[in-house]
Design a protein around this motif. Structure first.
Motif, PDB file in Angstrom:
ATOM      1  N   ALA A 104     -14.799 -31.381   6.094  1.00  0.00           N
ATOM      2  CA  ALA A 104     -14.048 -32.178   7.060  1.00  0.00           C
ATOM      3  C   ALA A 104     -12.576 -32.266   6.676  1.00  0.00           C
ATOM      4  O   ALA A 104     -11.685 -32.080   7.516  1.00  0.00           O
ATOM      5  N   VAL A 105     -12.309 -32.554   5.401  1.00  0.00           N
ATOM      6  CA  VAL A 105     -10.907 -32.658   4.981  1.00  0.00           C
ATOM      7  C   VAL A 105     -10.240 -31.288   4.973  1.00  0.00           C
ATOM      8  O   VAL A 105      -9.036 -31.165   5.249  1.00  0.00           O
ATOM      9  N   SER A 159      -9.311 -30.632   8.506  1.00  0.00           N
ATOM     10  CA  SER A 159      -8.161 -31.474   8.860  1.00  0.00           C
ATOM     11  C   SER A 159      -6.865 -30.842   8.377  1.00  0.00           C
ATOM     12  O   SER A 159      -5.885 -30.733   9.132  1.00  0.00           O
ATOM     13  N   CYS A 160      -6.845 -30.425   7.108  1.00  0.00           N
ATOM     14  CA  CYS A 160      -5.637 -29.795   6.567  1.00  0.00           C
ATOM     15  C   CYS A 160      -5.339 -28.485   7.282  1.00  0.00           C
ATOM     16  O   CYS A 160      -4.168 -28.172   7.575  1.00  0.00           O
ATOM     17  N   LEU A 161      -6.380 -27.712   7.571  1.00  0.00           N
ATOM     18  CA  LEU A 161      -6.191 -26.448   8.277  1.00  0.00           C
ATOM     19  C   LEU A 161      -5.603 -26.679   9.664  1.00  0.00           C
ATOM     20  O   LEU A 161      -4.681 -25.971  10.091  1.00  0.00           O
ATOM     21  N   SER A 162      -6.095 -27.677  10.369  1.00  0.00           N
ATOM     22  CA  SER A 162      -5.598 -27.960  11.715  1.00  0.00           C
ATOM     23  C   SER A 162      -4.135 -28.363  11.702  1.00  0.00           C
ATOM     24  O   SER A 162      -3.336 -27.921  12.538  1.00  0.00           O
ATOM     25  N   LEU A 209     -16.846 -31.697  12.666  1.00  0.00           N
ATOM     26  CA  LEU A 209     -15.715 -31.261  11.861  1.00  0.00           C
ATOM     27  C   LEU A 209     -14.470 -31.068  12.708  1.00  0.00           C
ATOM     28  O   LEU A 209     -13.351 -31.361  12.261  1.00  0.00           O
ATOM     29  N   LEU A 210     -14.638 -30.578  13.936  1.00  0.00           N
ATOM     30  CA  LEU A 210     -13.498 -30.367  14.817  1.00  0.00           C
ATOM     31  C   LEU A 210     -12.810 -31.684  15.153  1.00  0.00           C
ATOM     32  O   LEU A 210     -11.584 -31.737  15.283  1.00  0.00           O
ATOM     33  N   VAL A 211     -13.597 -32.755  15.290  1.00  0.00           N
ATOM     34  CA  VAL A 211     -13.020 -34.065  15.565  1.00  0.00           C
ATOM     35  C   VAL A 211     -12.049 -34.464  14.447  1.00  0.00           C
ATOM     36  O   VAL A 211     -10.983 -35.048  14.705  1.00  0.00           O
ATOM     37  N   HIS A 212     -12.413 -34.155  13.207  1.00  0.00           N
ATOM     38  CA  HIS A 212     -11.521 -34.465  12.093  1.00  0.00           C
ATOM     39  C   HIS A 212     -10.193 -33.717  12.228  1.00  0.00           C
ATOM     40  O   HIS A 212      -9.121 -34.289  11.982  1.00  0.00           O
ATOM     41  N   LEU A 244      -6.657 -40.277   6.368  1.00  0.00           N
ATOM     42  CA  LEU A 244      -7.124 -41.242   7.374  1.00  0.00           C
ATOM     43  C   LEU A 244      -8.234 -40.647   8.236  1.00  0.00           C
ATOM     44  O   LEU A 244      -9.197 -41.346   8.584  1.00  0.00           O
ATOM     45  N   ALA A 245      -8.085 -39.360   8.596  1.00  0.00           N
ATOM     46  CA  ALA A 245      -9.145 -38.719   9.386  1.00  0.00           C
ATOM     47  C   ALA A 245     -10.457 -38.700   8.609  1.00  0.00           C
ATOM     48  O   ALA A 245     -11.530 -38.962   9.170  1.00  0.00           O
ATOM     49  N   LEU A 246     -10.390 -38.415   7.318  1.00  0.00           N
ATOM     50  CA  LEU A 246     -11.599 -38.408   6.495  1.00  0.00           C
ATOM     51  C   LEU A 246     -12.203 -39.805   6.382  1.00  0.00           C
ATOM     52  O   LEU A 246     -13.423 -39.972   6.481  1.00  0.00           O
ATOM     53  N   TYR A 247     -11.351 -40.811   6.199  1.00  0.00           N
ATOM     54  CA  TYR A 247     -11.844 -42.177   6.010  1.00  0.00           C
ATOM     55  C   TYR A 247     -12.488 -42.710   7.287  1.00  0.00           C
ATOM     56  O   TYR A 247     -13.565 -43.307   7.257  1.00  0.00           O
ATOM     57  N   PHE A 248     -11.828 -42.494   8.428  1.00  0.00           N
ATOM     58  CA  PHE A 248     -12.409 -42.956   9.686  1.00  0.00           C
ATOM     59  C   PHE A 248     -13.635 -42.128  10.065  1.00  0.00           C
ATOM     60  O   PHE A 248     -14.549 -42.633  10.719  1.00  0.00           O
TER      61      PHE A 248
END
Length: 473
Positions: free
Chosen positions: A54-55, A58-61, A115-118, A149-153
């Motif tokens: 997930a993280v 997020s970094c890739l996006s 994962l895409l949501v992240h 924050l994306a990972l935490y939420f």
């Protein structure tokens, strides 16, 4: 979108894109050591593996968004940044494809969506940070915050879905661990409520404005004063609703708590006001170190409560909530430096989170007793001694443009190693089984302090996470 980073800081994209994935990877390696013996190990490992991807997504996006934005901009230095960012994106994609091929049948569609949501959330958060708080952070710092924050939420969402009656299928997909502590749930619930507070305030004010337009218009002076008073009332009422209703409801759903979370917080602690920032770091060492050894669970709760208080005070300061807004702003301004701005003051957040995150991430299995002290050692001792010695006695600088000195870095490395030797003796006398070799510990300290010397990013945010990752390996 016009993205403006903090003046005087490099982009920091490489460091921001690799820090959190490296932290999660180090945690995965650490958990691998207990899989054969712990019955809950496989479930925790599966959930942590999903958090790692997930993280990474997020970094890739965010990196893909940065590359797209830079291609639209015609300025100097873009080609170098594009090459660096493209290399990171390629590495991420190759790693992701390897993971997909390794799993049976590839990743499920539902997991791909999760994962895409992240990734989408991280990009939205990053854009919001750079738009609403211009010149307050570098690109790497914004990337770190948005992906974190994306990972935490996402973790909040996973635990919430796993407890809801209609989500039996999501529970099997997400694999939330059963060893979650009550304190972790309380902290997460409070932070969730405070992040929802601005939305509740905004909706309430919009409702009030709608009904106000239906009434009789008053004079401009009276109207302005009334808006200020009503806005303050709405904020305090919304805060009470969040803390007294939303937070307890969520903690009851996720953890089954029957009492209010604030029942756990029964004492207030007062600390001396430190005028010099680095002396405050040393005070943090004296305050937090004994608690990590003797009261680790209560320290987790104390960190969460302190962060909640910081969030509330920053909301009051930024929104100029009457009558405390101006007073809080004057007080906080006494502790700012060049990385803070009138829009957002981040120094106190970064110091608190730098000390708290290694402790929070060390909850549960941890065969590296020094790992919870990563933030306290690197910030409270290493960064402090490096700054003080470098400022007073430093002559040889690492670079022509930077202020960091070789003498300061050497003092930081020496002081952290000395503190570790004392800490190891205290931990051994307290019954901890030590498994950290001095060679690996020395490498972790040296690499972390060298990063502190070279980076122009917010060291309070990056150094503890890097040091924690190296200690876990």
């Amino acid at each position: 979108m016009y993205m403006r980073s903090r003046p005087g800081a490099s982009s920091g994209i490489l460091l921001g894109a690799t820090t959190l994935p490296c932290v999660m990877l180090a945690r995965l390696i650490q958990l691998l050591r207990i899989l054969p013996t712990d019955p809950n190990g496989p479930q925790e490992f599966a959930y942590l593996e999903m958090q790692y991807w997930a993280v990474s997504i997020s970094c890739l996006s965010v990196l893909v968004f940065f590359l797209w934005h830079l291609r639209q901009s015609a300025n100097n230095g873009v080609s170098k940044t594009l090459k660096c960012g493209s290399l990171i994106v390629v590495l991420y994609v190759v790693t992701l494809l390897f993971s997909i091929l390794k799993t049976d049948g590839g990743l499920l569609m539902a997991k791909n969506g999760y994962l895409l949501v992240h990734g989408v959330a991280a990009v939205i958060l990053m854009k919001h940070i750079l738009e609403k708080f211009p010149s307050c952070s570098s690109f790497g710092e914004a990337l770190l915050v948005s992906s974190g924050l994306a990972l935490y939420f996402g973790d909040m969402l996973a635990h919430t879905l796993s407890k809801m009656e209609f989500s039996a299928s999501s529970e099997a997909l997400i694999h939330t661990p059963r060893t979650r502590s009550e304190i972790a749930t309380v902290i997460q619930g409070i932070l969730l409520g405070l992040f929802l507070l601005p939305l509740l305030c905004k909706c309430s004010l919009q409702v009030w404005v709608y009904f106000k337009t239906l009434g009789k218009q008053r004079t401009q002076a009276v109207e302005k004063h009334a808006e200020k008073i009503i806005g303050s009332v709405v904020f305090y009422v919304s805060l009470l609703v969040v803390l007294l209703m939303l937070v307890p409801s969520w903690t009851h759903l996720v953890q089954g708590l029957e009492v209010h979370p604030f029942v756990c917080i029964s004492k207030r602690s007062k600390t001396e006001r430190i005028l010099l920032r680095k002396y405050y770091h040393l005070v943090a060492v004296l305050i937090f170190s004994p608690a990590v050894i003797f009261q680790p669970a209560f320290l987790d709760l104390a960190f969460g409560a302190a962060f909640a208080v910081f969030l509330i005070l920053e909301m009051i300061r930024v929104w100029e909530v009457y009558p405390l807004g101006h007073t809080v702003h004057q007080f906080m301004n006494a502790f700012t430096d060049h990385r803070d701005s009138e829009i957002l003051i981040i120094s106190h957040f970064s110091l608190l989170l730098g000390c708290a995150l290694p402790k929070w991430m060390s909850s549960g299995f941890n065969d590296r007793p020094l790992a919870p002290f990563a933030g306290i050692l690197s910030l409270g001792i290493g960064d402090t001694m490096a700054s003080m010695i470098g400022y007073k006695y430093g002559v040889l600088r690492w670079s022509k443009t930077g202020k960091k000195t070789i003498e300061g870095t050497a003092a930081g490395i020496t002081s952290v190693l000395a503190a570790c030797s004392i800490l190891v003796s205290l931990l051994a006398s307290s019954g901890y089984i030590l498994s950290q070799h001095w060679v690996s510990l020395s490498v972790a300290v040296i690499l972390s302090l060298l990063l502190e010397a070279y980076t122009t990013q917010l060291d309070n945010a990056f150094i503890p996470l890097v040091f924690y990752s190296l200690l876990c390996l």
